[in-house]
Structures are given as structure tokens and as C-alpha cells.
Design an enzyme around this catalytic site. Structure first.
Site, PDB file in Angstrom:
ATOM      1  N   GLY A  44       0.822  -1.221   0.000  1.00  0.00           N
ATOM      2  CA  GLY A  44       0.000   0.000   0.000  1.00  0.00           C
ATOM      3  C   GLY A  44       0.846   1.256   0.000  1.00  0.00           C
ATOM      4  O   GLY A  44       0.621   2.173   0.785  1.00  0.00           O
ATOM      5  N   ASN A  46       1.285   3.445  -2.519  1.00  0.00           N
ATOM      6  CA  ASN A  46       0.979   4.468  -3.526  1.00  0.00           C
ATOM      7  C   ASN A  46       0.442   5.757  -2.908  1.00  0.00           C
ATOM      8  O   ASN A  46       0.292   6.762  -3.602  1.00  0.00           O
ATOM      9  CB  ASN A  46      -0.010   3.933  -4.570  1.00  0.00           C
ATOM     10  CG  ASN A  46      -1.281   3.411  -3.941  1.00  0.00           C
ATOM     11  OD1 ASN A  46      -1.299   2.291  -3.456  1.00  0.00           O
ATOM     12  ND2 ASN A  46      -2.323   4.217  -3.923  1.00  0.00           N
ATOM     13  N   GLY A  48      -0.510   7.970   1.205  1.00  0.00           N
ATOM     14  CA  GLY A  48      -0.514   7.988   2.668  1.00  0.00           C
ATOM     15  C   GLY A  48       0.818   7.644   3.320  1.00  0.00           C
ATOM     16  O   GLY A  48       1.888   8.025   2.845  1.00  0.00           O
ATOM     17  N   GLY A  50       2.357   4.805   3.577  1.00  0.00           N
ATOM     18  CA  GLY A  50       3.224   3.928   2.784  1.00  0.00           C
ATOM     19  C   GLY A  50       4.073   4.719   1.801  1.00  0.00           C
ATOM     20  O   GLY A  50       5.278   4.471   1.673  1.00  0.00           O
ATOM     21  N   TYR A 198     -12.897  -3.058  11.888  1.00  0.00           N
ATOM     22  CA  TYR A 198     -11.565  -2.444  11.720  1.00  0.00           C
ATOM     23  C   TYR A 198     -10.728  -2.702  12.981  1.00  0.00           C
ATOM     24  O   TYR A 198      -9.577  -3.147  12.883  1.00  0.00           O
ATOM     25  CB  TYR A 198     -11.691  -0.941  11.466  1.00  0.00           C
ATOM     26  CG  TYR A 198     -10.345  -0.242  11.325  1.00  0.00           C
ATOM     27  CD1 TYR A 198      -9.567  -0.419  10.173  1.00  0.00           C
ATOM     28  CD2 TYR A 198      -9.837   0.564  12.341  1.00  0.00           C
ATOM     29  CE1 TYR A 198      -8.327   0.208  10.038  1.00  0.00           C
ATOM     30  CE2 TYR A 198      -8.597   1.197  12.214  1.00  0.00           C
ATOM     31  CZ  TYR A 198      -7.854   1.015  11.058  1.00  0.00           C
ATOM     32  OH  TYR A 198      -6.626   1.622  10.922  1.00  0.00           O
TER      33      TYR A 198
HETATM   34  N1  LIG Z   1      -4.306   7.395   8.826  1.00  0.00           N
HETATM   35  C1  LIG Z   1      -4.414   7.125  10.103  1.00  0.00           C
HETATM   36  O1  LIG Z   1      -4.830   7.981  10.923  1.00  0.00           O
HETATM   37  C2  LIG Z   1      -4.027   5.766  10.628  1.00  0.00           C
HETATM   38  C3  LIG Z   1      -4.097   5.553  12.006  1.00  0.00           C
HETATM   39  C4  LIG Z   1      -3.756   4.303  12.499  1.00  0.00           C
HETATM   40  C5  LIG Z   1      -3.331   3.312  11.648  1.00  0.00           C
HETATM   41  N2  LIG Z   1      -3.272   3.539  10.312  1.00  0.00           N
HETATM   42  C6  LIG Z   1      -2.842   2.430   9.448  1.00  0.00           C
HETATM   43  O2  LIG Z   1      -1.854   2.894   8.557  1.00  0.00           O
HETATM   44  C7  LIG Z   1      -1.832   2.071   7.394  1.00  0.00           C
HETATM   45  C8  LIG Z   1      -1.750   2.939   6.153  1.00  0.00           C
HETATM   46  O3  LIG Z   1      -2.933   3.678   6.044  1.00  0.00           O
HETATM   47  P1  LIG Z   1      -2.982   5.183   5.500  1.00  0.00           P
HETATM   48  O4  LIG Z   1      -3.495   6.001   6.609  1.00  0.00           O
HETATM   49  O5  LIG Z   1      -1.720   5.554   4.825  1.00  0.00           O
HETATM   50  O6  LIG Z   1      -4.197   5.034   4.468  1.00  0.00           O
HETATM   51  P2  LIG Z   1      -4.279   5.202   2.878  1.00  0.00           P
HETATM   52  O7  LIG Z   1      -3.677   6.479   2.457  1.00  0.00           O
HETATM   53  O8  LIG Z   1      -5.716   4.946   2.559  1.00  0.00           O
HETATM   54  O9  LIG Z   1      -3.381   4.002   2.358  1.00  0.00           O
HETATM   55  C9  LIG Z   1      -3.843   2.681   2.394  1.00  0.00           C
HETATM   56  C10 LIG Z   1      -3.099   1.900   1.335  1.00  0.00           C
HETATM   57  O10 LIG Z   1      -3.545   0.539   1.392  1.00  0.00           O
HETATM   58  C11 LIG Z   1      -3.806   0.130   0.059  1.00  0.00           C
HETATM   59  N3  LIG Z   1      -4.738  -0.980  -0.039  1.00  0.00           N
HETATM   60  C12 LIG Z   1      -6.044  -1.030   0.293  1.00  0.00           C
HETATM   61  N4  LIG Z   1      -6.566  -2.210  -0.052  1.00  0.00           N
HETATM   62  C13 LIG Z   1      -5.569  -2.936  -0.617  1.00  0.00           C
HETATM   63  C14 LIG Z   1      -5.483  -4.216  -1.201  1.00  0.00           C
HETATM   64  N5  LIG Z   1      -6.539  -5.018  -1.302  1.00  0.00           N
HETATM   65  N6  LIG Z   1      -4.303  -4.631  -1.678  1.00  0.00           N
HETATM   66  C15 LIG Z   1      -3.223  -3.837  -1.631  1.00  0.00           C
HETATM   67  N7  LIG Z   1      -3.239  -2.596  -1.119  1.00  0.00           N
HETATM   68  C16 LIG Z   1      -4.401  -2.156  -0.613  1.00  0.00           C
HETATM   69  C17 LIG Z   1      -4.371   1.380  -0.602  1.00  0.00           C
HETATM   70  O11 LIG Z   1      -4.366   1.246  -2.019  1.00  0.00           O
HETATM   71  P3  LIG Z   1      -5.419   2.073  -2.931  1.00  0.00           P
HETATM   72  O12 LIG Z   1      -4.934   3.477  -2.967  1.00  0.00           O
HETATM   73  O13 LIG Z   1      -5.365   1.375  -4.245  1.00  0.00           O
HETATM   74  O14 LIG Z   1      -6.750   1.963  -2.236  1.00  0.00           O
HETATM   75  C18 LIG Z   1      -3.374   2.400  -0.089  1.00  0.00           C
HETATM   76  O15 LIG Z   1      -2.199   2.361  -0.829  1.00  0.00           O
HETATM   77  C19 LIG Z   1      -3.086   1.194   7.469  1.00  0.00           C
HETATM   78  O16 LIG Z   1      -2.732  -0.099   7.888  1.00  0.00           O
HETATM   79  C20 LIG Z   1      -3.922   1.869   8.555  1.00  0.00           C
HETATM   80  O17 LIG Z   1      -4.750   0.944   9.226  1.00  0.00           O
HETATM   81  C21 LIG Z   1      -3.599   4.755   9.789  1.00  0.00           C
END
Ligand SMILES: NC(=O)c1ccc[n+]([C@@H]2O[C@H](COP(=O)([O-])OP(=O)(O)OC[C@H]3O[C@@H](n4cnc5c(N)ncnc54)[C@H](OP(=O)(O)O)[C@@H]3O)[C@@H](O)[C@H]2O)c1
Length: 316
Positions: A44, A46, A48, A50, A198
Site C-alpha cells: 500500500g 501508492n 498515505g 506507505g 476495523y
Molecule cells: N491514517 C491514520 O490515521 C491511521 C491511524 C492508524 C493506523 N493507520 C494504518 O496505517 C496504514 C496505512 O494507512 P494510510 O493512513 O496511509 O491510508 P491510505 O492512504 O488509505 O493508504 C492505504 C493503502 O492501502 C492500500 N490498499 C487497500 N486495499 C488494498 C489491497 N486489497 N491490496 C493492496 N493494497 C491495498 C491502498 O491502495 P489504494 O490506494 O489502491 O486503495 C493504499 O495504498 C493502514 O494499515 C492503517 O490501518 C492509519
């Protein structure tokens, strides 16, 4: 009178910004370790957290494999990262964690084409989506956040062992504290609550990290479980409409939410820092160890989740 409110609102905003900057400075990864010659896989990547992690690792000269379900989005992310840094190598590979077939193909390809794997970052995540199932019939949040990463890690463990000392970084959330492991309805078929599902999937991340660390103990593959804090990414896409998110972002940032750069710092720390190289099976936030919440400490439940996940992914 209007000028009075402009001064008050302006003054409060500037003070909050200054306080925020001071508070977040302590949270920046203190390690300057370089990653030359090391290969990192980030799921993931692409957008956020990641993508921000991929960018920081490229600056440290790593070979970074962005494992994305949409190669076009991954390629766009690489172009954006390249505007910030020319260091390191950036490679996009297709990985859909909602498909066992895709995970197997990704792992096969990696084993064939890559010489080594030094760090695996299980970052991809789905947050509070409507009830849907993965290709293999798992509830989407449990399927992607836990089961997909469980299979991926298992398929890459031999590569991590061969490249040891190596690391697995699992991105969880502090919301795991609200989770429970209901083995009678792991796929939420009897009742679906998107927030609870979640939390359950993020608790599964914690239990998986602990059991993985236990199994790999002494093998020089370290496991870190990280909560990134509240980060202003697209994660809330299923819950908050885009225009509301854009309107609320400045306020959220003022109140302590993190930018992607700030949000990736603990993930980066656990991926690179020499001082934690020998640590394993611990929970991290703000670039330091934090105590496990009691819900994540039942090693019997962690073992059971492992066995159930093995059956679901046909590893056993
Ligand atoms: N943001 C927060 O406040 C927060 C807080 C606590 C924990 N987290 C954790 O941090 C991690 C990253 O999240 P983020 O906040 O950076 O969110 P994000 O910007 O939505 O990034 C999520 C990533 O996961 C990918 N993804 C979703 N479904 C997938 C699949 N089936 N196969 C492969 N990739 C997939 C998405 O790809 P697409 O773009 O193609 O959908 C995107 O690249 C997650 O595990 C989340 O639970 C985030």
C-alpha cells in the site's frame, strides 16, 4: 470589531501551529541510518503513510518495492517521490491483498527477481468500508488488514531469514484496543459493524506480530508493531466525504493530527534504526516502545489466530 476576531483567531492558530511543531519535533525518527544495499517491500505504498515511508527510505538509498494493487497509482507515486529525491531505487509491483492468487504471484515474482529482502512493511489497510468480501470470501477489513498480510509474510519468511538480520514492520492502529477476537464469527457474517471490524483487524495485526516474533525468536528476523497516530491520509475515504476532509484538514492538523511525513516516522524508525535491531515483539509509537494494551497480550489467542489464519490461507 471584525479586526479583533481576526487577531484572536490568527493568534490562536499561530500559537497552535508553533506548539504542534514543537510537539512533533520529538516524534521525528532520530536515526540517520542509511539503507544502501538493502531491499524493502512496502504494501500500500501508492499513498498515505506507505508512500511517505517509501520516499524516506529512497532518501536513505534503499531499493524500495512499492507493492500496490493498482500499478498505475504506484507509478504516479514513484514520479512524485522522484520530484523530492533522486536517491535509491523505486520499483512498483502488483499486489492485491484481497486475493490469495495475487499474493502468491507477488511472492513468487519477488523470490525470482530479488536477491534479498531486508525489511517487509505490512502497511496497506482498509478502514470502515461497507460489508464486502475479498476474492476468497473473507470480510474485507479482516481479509486485507490481517489475512492477506499473514499469508504474504509467511510466503516471504524464508527470504527474510536468508537476508537476516532483517525486519518485519506491522502497521496497526491504537484502535486495536477496541477489538476482540471472535473466532465464531471472524468474517463478521452474523453481524457486521464496520468500526468494530476495523478494530478487530488491527488487534489481529498486534496478535500476529507477537506470535511471529515468538516463532522467529533467535533467527535474527525482528518484528515491530507500530501505531502511527492519527494521520491525515485517505484512509477515511469510506466514512468522510472528500470535500469535508479537505475542509477539516487544517483544523485537524492544528489539533494534533499528523501529516503523512510525520505519520511515517515510527514506521521508518522501526525499519532502519540500529538501536532497535535486536528488539523484537514490541509495540511502538512516537519512535519509542510503548506498553502493549492488555487486549493484545493473550498469547493463547495469538496462537489460535495463527492456526485459524493458516487454515484459511491453506498454509496448513
Ligand atoms: N491514517 C491514520 O490515521 C491511521 C491511524 C492508524 C493506523 N493507520 C494504518 O496505517 C496504514 C496505512 O494507512 P494510510 O493512513 O496511509 O491510508 P491510505 O492512504 O488509505 O493508504 C492505504 C493503502 O492501502 C492500500 N490498499 C487497500 N486495499 C488494498 C489491497 N486489497 N491490496 C493492496 N493494497 C491495498 C491502498 O491502495 P489504494 O490506494 O489502491 O486503495 C493504499 O495504498 C493502514 O494499515 C492503517 O490501518 C492509519
Amino acid at each position: 470589531m471584525a479586526w479583533f476576531w481576526v487577531v484572536v483567531v490568527g493568534g490562536v492558530s499561530v500559537s497552535l501551529l508553533v506548539l504542534r511543531r514543537i510537539a512533533n519535533r520529538a516524534k521525528v525518527c532520530p536515526s540517520k541510518a542509511m539503507m544502501t544495499g538493502k531491499t524493502v517491500v512496502i504494501t500500500g505504498a501508492n499513498c498515505g503513510i506507505g508512500k511517505a515511508t517509501a520516499s524516506e527510505l529512497a532518501k536513505r538509498n534503499a531499493r524500495v518495492i512499492l507493492a500496490c494493487r493498482d500499478v498505475g497509482k504506484g507509478t504516479k507515486a514513484v514520479k512524485e517521490i522522484r520530484r523530492r529525491t533522486q536517491s535509491g531505487e523505486l520499483v512498483v509491483k502488483r499486489l492485491d491483498l484481497a486475493s490469495i492468487n495475487s499474493i502468491q504471484m507477488f511472492a513468487d515474482n519477488l523470490r525470482k527477481e530479488e536477491q534479498r529482502l531486508d525489511v517487509l512493511i505490512n502497511n496497506a489497510g482498509v478502514f470502515q468500508c461497507p460489508y464486502t468480501k475479498t476474492e476468497d470470501g473473507f470480510e474485507m477489513q479482516m481479509g486485507v488488514n490481517h489475512i492477506g498480510h499473514f499469508l504474504l509474510t509467511n510466503l516471504l519468511t524464508d527470504m527474510l531469514k536468508k537476508s537476516a538480520p532483517s525486519r518485519v514492520v506491522v502497521v496497526t492502529s491504537s484502535l486495536h484496543k477496541r477489538g476482540t477476537m471472535n473466532f465464531d464469527d471472524l468474517q463478521s457474517e452474523k453481524a457486521y459493524n464496520k468500526a468494530k471490524s476495523y478494530a478487530n483487524s488491527k488487534l489481529a495485526n498486534c496478535l500476529f506480530s507477537r506470535e511471529l516474533a515468538r516463532q522467529l525468536c533467535g533467527g535474527n528476523v525482528s518484528v515491530y508493531c507500530v501505531h502511527p497516530g492519527m494521520v491525515m491520509t485517505n484512509l477515511s475515504r469510506h466514512v468522510v466525504p472528500r470535500f469535508i476532509k479537505i475542509l477539516l484538514t487544517p483544523l485537524a492538523l492544528l489539533l494534533g493530527a499528523r501529516t503523512n511525513f510525520e505519520g511515517c516516522q515510527t514506521v521508518l524508525y522501526c525499519s532502519v534504526a540500529d538501536e532497535v535491531a535486536k528488539e523484537t515483539g514490541k509495540y511502538y509509537g512516537n519512535c519509542k516502545v510503548e506498553p502493549w494494551h492488555q487486549v493484545a497480550t493473550d498469547d493463547g489467542v495469538a496462537k489460535k489466530l495463527w492456526e485459524v489464519s493458516e487454515k484459511l490461507t491453506k498454509l496448513a
